[in-house]
Structures are given as structure tokens and as C-alpha cells.
Scaffold this active site. Structure first.
Site, PDB file in Angstrom:
ATOM      1  CG  ASP A   3      -8.858   1.474  -2.721  1.00 49.85           C
ATOM      2  OD1 ASP A   3      -8.103   2.190  -3.399  1.00 49.85           O
ATOM      3  OD2 ASP A   3      -8.609   1.148  -1.547  1.00 49.85           O
TER       4      ASP A   3
ATOM      5  CB  SER B 122      -6.389   3.338   0.728  1.00 51.55           C
ATOM      6  OG  SER B 122      -6.404   3.203  -0.669  1.00 51.55           O
TER       7      SER B 122
ATOM      8  CG  HIS C 218      -1.978   0.174  -7.892  1.00 57.73           C
ATOM      9  ND1 HIS C 218      -1.243   1.351  -7.911  1.00 57.73           N
ATOM     10  CD2 HIS C 218      -2.767   0.256  -6.780  1.00 57.73           C
ATOM     11  CE1 HIS C 218      -1.574   2.101  -6.865  1.00 57.73           C
ATOM     12  NE2 HIS C 218      -2.508   1.463  -6.165  1.00 57.73           N
TER      13      HIS C 218
HETATM   14 ZN   LIG Z   1      -3.733   2.020  -4.530  1.00 60.05          ZN
END
Ligand SMILES: [Zn+2]
Length: 535
Positions: free
Chosen positions: A70, A120, A362
Site C-alpha cells: 500500500d 486504496s 503519511h
Molecule cells: Zn494512504
């Protein structure tokens, strides 16, 4: 010789061939000086090309493993391979992550139907259902209205995992994020909003209108799938490993797990304990929540396992040893899952997500993002070691990238987490104002943090935003707790809209080439497993 034969079929090649035959000079390769052909750059590339020519042409697979890093954009791959190489006492740049040596790869366009830079939920729905959809929605097409329960019915899509179940294959999902988080959820749930992880996250009218939360849909996967197709009888997901216990337990401290982090672990406001409901449905299955439980699962005799190893997301790999009751690594989770799933001679479909590469970025921590990427690479290596590339298609990709850059002109082998030191120099390079700067950085986010030996990037959310240029002269940027500088101040660093990569090995991998839309991933899986019966 191969080069010569191929060259004959192009116009230029014809001229070359003519010149060669008339002059009777040796084949082209023989003309190259020995210092060139024996140079490792030259000979390694040539032997890789020869391997491609010898690749078999089998397009049908028994098993498919879809690995999703991810937020693992291309700059993340480059930086992680350098970091791993440097950890292994190499200069670094020449290193490869396990899947970077796969014979086939493609660039992937990640946008959602309504978003230039995706999330996502939309991207994973594209990968597992074969069509792009809106940002923020799970397992539904673009006709959905995000957050509107009344638009759900009729817009649900069927996923590769569901089709594999229908085909009698074994299925598994692994995530280091909450198992109800967008990426894993897209394989099994249909939700107008990715945030409806449990009933307490849903608006009252959505509950009244009959929409169900994502945790409920994981527990009731078998019943829900059978209700959407007449005459279908499936046996349910065999392996589910991840975090997110809070979405399965009632908001009542009496239901806390032994290693609960919060005083009241559960979030559910409907009083239901979904872990108990799962055990009632699958009395032969094992529900586990810590490292000891995980170790006690005997893969040869276990037909079904449900592991929730954390109240929320699982730990960052670099922070894993600080977990209260212990957590397995992504590599260990992958190994156990394959060991269980490969007991089915009809084959298996497994999705493995490294969910926290995204979270490291992030929070503005390259260290956490890259160390999770290295562990993801280890998990892929484990899968390669345990399967046969004659019958198992392994796909490795990301859902989207991050605004993460590799900048300046650092010399070869310069520490990837370090300050830029130029070629033929010993001193850190300086900016126009005389300040040193790091190779890695972010376009936006919370900005520079000097958190010393901290290994949990999320600590940054408790600190003040500190974007813009900072004097790094006295800061150890190689420390695990260093967060890179960011230009635009934001509460959380963002995804990027650039292409990501798809790497493939095994039967059907040959179809992974060029620049493709992200929903192509499903079609490659479908082709390899013949899930829809259309090929
Ligand atoms: Zn993200």
C-alpha cells in the site's frame, strides 16, 4: 547470434546483414572488445535477456498470490532497495528487492473514476473486480453515491476472491492494517463508504436502511456470497490475518483481549462479539490474537484460521518487538497462510497487503515506510520459495504512490537516509542558503521531526506540524525517528497521482507488460485461473 537473426527482420538489420555477408566479417558480438562483453553490466544484462527467450509459454495457473504494497510507489522501491543493500554492506543502488527480478512488469495508471490521485478503496476494487470506480467506495461500481446506502443495491461487483471461492479454491487475505481497512475489505465487502468498518462508524439511516458494516461482512462472507448467486455453495475464506479487533468486539471492557491497548478495546455499539459469531459458524476453525496463538496453529491440520493481532493496525515492522503480546511478521503470516491454503488440490487465491508502508509515508517517515517495504520484499521471497513458478502466478504491485522524492546529486553509495554528499566530496552539499539537505523528502506533510530512536512513525501525529526548510546541521537524519522535511504543511502527507509498477512471475505473467489501467490486474488473474469461464 540471436541478435543477428532478429536484426535481419528490421530494415536496419537487413542493411547490416548485407554488409556483413559481403565483407565476410565476424558476427557483431565477436567484434565487441573483450573489456566490454566481459564487463558485468554487459554480461548480466545479456544473460537476463537470454532467460527471457527461454521462458515457457504456459498461461494457466493453479494458484495466484496478489501482493499489494500500500502506497509503494516507484521512488519507494528505489529507496528501499538501496536501504536494504546498504544494510547488507553493499553500496546499495545495485541491489534488487525480491520481486524486482521477476521477468515481467508493467506501469499502472492508478486514478479513480472521479479522482486524479486515488485512494486504496477505489484502486483495490479495480484490481480485484476488473473495473475502476469512485474514490472511497468498496466493491461497488461508479454508479454508487458515496455514503448513500440506498445506492448500494444493484451496484455491487464480484471479486477474484469470491470467484475463486465459487470455483472451490481456497482463499486467504492478509493485511498488516486493520482487516476491515480499504485494501483487504475490497476483496470481500460491498460498502458505499470505506469508513463503515463497524456499525458505530455508520450513519443511523444507513443502518436502518439495511446496510451492514465491513467487519460484519467479513464474518458473514459465506452467507452473503451464496445469497447473491443461486445454487452457489461456498465454504468461506480459509485464512484471514490482520489487525482491527476493535471493529469485531462490543464496546464493553468485559470483551477486551488479554493484550488490549485501550481501556475499552471494542467499538461496536450493537453489543455483538463477531469473533464469537465466527467461532460458532466455524467450530473447526481457530481464532487467534497473539504470537503464541499464531505459533500454535498447525498448518497441516488447520483448515481455517482467523487472526486479529492488534486492536487497530498491526505494528510497523521496525516497531514490532514493542507489541504487547507479540505479533507475527508479514513473512511469517504469508508462510503460514500458504501452508494452510496449499492443502486444497484445486488451488488457492491469496491477497497479501503490507498496509503500513502507506502509513509510514503519511506520517512523513521514510524509515518506517522503507523498513516495511523491505519486510514486504521478504514476504514475497518466502512465497517464491514455497511455490512453483510452473503453477503459481505471483503478482506484486501497489495501489498508489506517495509524494516521496529522491533528490539532489548524492554520490554512489551515499547513505539513503543521509544528507546529500556529492561526487568526490566528503562534506554535505548545501542549498542556496548554505544549509545541508537530505536525499529523501516529501512534497507535503507534517515536516521534519527529530525523534531519535523512535520506531513508531505515528508519534508524529502528536507533534506540531513543522513543514519547510530546517537547519539539519546537527540532526542525525539516519536515525529511525527522523522524519523528512516537507514543503506544503498538511496534517498528513498525501498519495501521489503518478503510475506505480506491477511485477509478475509464473504462468500468465507474460501478459503483464506496457502501461495499463489498474483494473487490468483482475483480468490477468482471471485469465490465469479462468475464474469467469470467459477464456
Ligand atoms: Zn494512504
Amino acid at each position: 547470434m540471436t541478435l543477428f537473426i532478429k536484426a535481419k527482420f528490421s530494415k536496419l538489420g537487413a542493411l547490416v546483414a548485407l554488409a556483413l555477408s559481403s565483407a565476410c566479417i565476424p558476427a557483431i558480438a565477436n567484434d565487441l572488445p573483450e573489456h566490454q562483453t566481459s564487463n558485468p553490466w554487459y554480461s548480466d544484462a545479456q544473460s537476463q535477456l537470454m532467460q527471457k527467450l527461454n521462458t515457457n509459454n504456459n498461461f494457466k495457473a493453479k494458484n495466484v498470490i496478489l501482493f499489494v504494497g500500500d502506497g509503494m510507489g516507484i521512488s519507494t522501491l528505489t529507496a528501499a532497495r538501496i536501504l536494504q543493500g546498504q544494510q547488507n554492506n553493499m553500496l546499495g543502488e545495485e541491489n534488487n528487492l525480491s520481486f524486482e527480478v521477476f521477468p515481467h512488469s508493467a506501469l499502472v495508471k492508478t486514478y479513480n473514476v472521479d479522482a486524479q490521485t486515488p485512494d486504496s478503496a477505489g484502486t483495490m476494487t479495480a484490481m480485484v473486480a476488473g473495473l475502476k470506480t469512485d474514490v472511497g467506495v468498496i466493491g461497488v461500481d461508479e454508479d454508487i453515491e458515496r455514503g448513500d446506502c440506498s445506492t448500494l443495491q444493484g451496484n455491487e461487483v464480484t471479486t477474484a476472491l469470491e470467484l475463486a471461492e465459487i470455483k472451490g479454491m481456497s482463499t486467504g487475505i492478509i493485511s498488516t492494517a486493520r482487516i476491515t481497512h480499504a485494501t483487504p475489505a475490497a476483496t470481500y465487502a460491498k460498502s458505499p463508504d470505506r469508513n463503515w468498518e463497524d456499525v458505530s462508524d455508520m450513519p443511523e439511516d444507513a443502518v436502518t436502511a439495511g446496510c451492514t458494516d465491513i467487519a460484519d461482512q467479513l464474518i458473514n462472507f459465506e452467507r452473503n456470497l451464496e445469497s447473491r448467486f443461486t445454487g452457489v455453495d461456498v465454504d468461506g475464506i480459509e485464512v484471514a490475518f490482520g489487525g482491527g479487533r476493535r471493529h469485531f468486539l462490543p464496546r464493553d471492557e468485559a470483551f477486551n483481549s488479554p493484550d488490549a491497548a485501550s481501556s475499552t478495546e471494542g467499538d461496536r455499539t450493537d453489543g455483538r462479539d463477531l469473533t464469537a459469531e465466527w467461532q460458532e459458524k466455524y467450530p473447526q476453525g481457530a481464532y487467534i490474537f497473539d504470537a503464541a496463538g499464531f505459533d500454535s496453529v498447525d498448518a497441516a491440520s488447520t483448515e481455517r484460521v482467523f487472526g486479529l493481532f492488534n486492536e487497530s493496525h498491526m505494528q510497523y515492522e521496525a516497531d514490532r518487538e514493542n507489541d504487547i503480546a507479540g505479533e507475527p511478521s508479514l513473512t511469517q503470516l504469508t508462510e503460514k497462510a500458504i501452508d494452510i491454503l496449499d492443502n486444497n488440490n484445486k488451488g488457492f487465491f491469496l491477497m497479501v497487503e503490507s498496509g503500513r508502508i502507506d502509513h509510514g509515508h503519511h506520517a512523513g517517515s521514510a524509515y518506517n515506510a522503507l523498513t516495511d517495504t523491505i519486510e514486504f520484499s521478504n514476504a514475497v521471497q518466502k512465497a517464491m520459495d514455497m511455490t512453483n513458478d510452473e503453477d503459481t502466478l505471483i503478482l506484486v504491485t501497489a495501489d498508489h504512490g506517495h509524494v516521496f522524492t529522491i533528490a539532489g546529486y548524492p554520490k554512489r553509495g551515499n547513505p539513503i537516509l543521509g544528507k546529500v554528499v556529492g561526487v568526490n566530496s566528503e562534506d554535505a552539499a548545501t542549498d542556496a542558503n548554505g544549509l545541508p539537505y537530505t536525499t529523501l523528502g516529501y512534497t507535503n506533510g507534517r515536516g521534519m521531526m527529530d525523534l531519535g530512536s523512535e520506531t513508531n512513525a505515528d508519534v508524529a501525529y502528536g507533534m506540531d506540524i513543522n513543514a519547510g526548510r530546517i537547519d539539519l546541521t546537527l540532526v542525525d537524519t539516519n536515525a529511525s525517528g527522523f522524519h523528512q522535511e516537507a514543503l506544503v504543511p498538511l496534517t498528513s502527507e498525501t498519495h501521489s497521482g503518478e503510475d506505480i509498477s506491477l511485477h509478475a512471475s509464473g504462468p500468465g505473467a507474460q501478459l503483464v507488460q506496457g502501461t495499463v489501467e489498474q483494473n487490468m490486474v483482475f483480468h490477468v488473474i482471471d485469465q490465469a485461473l479462468n475464474l469467469t469461464g470467459s477464456n
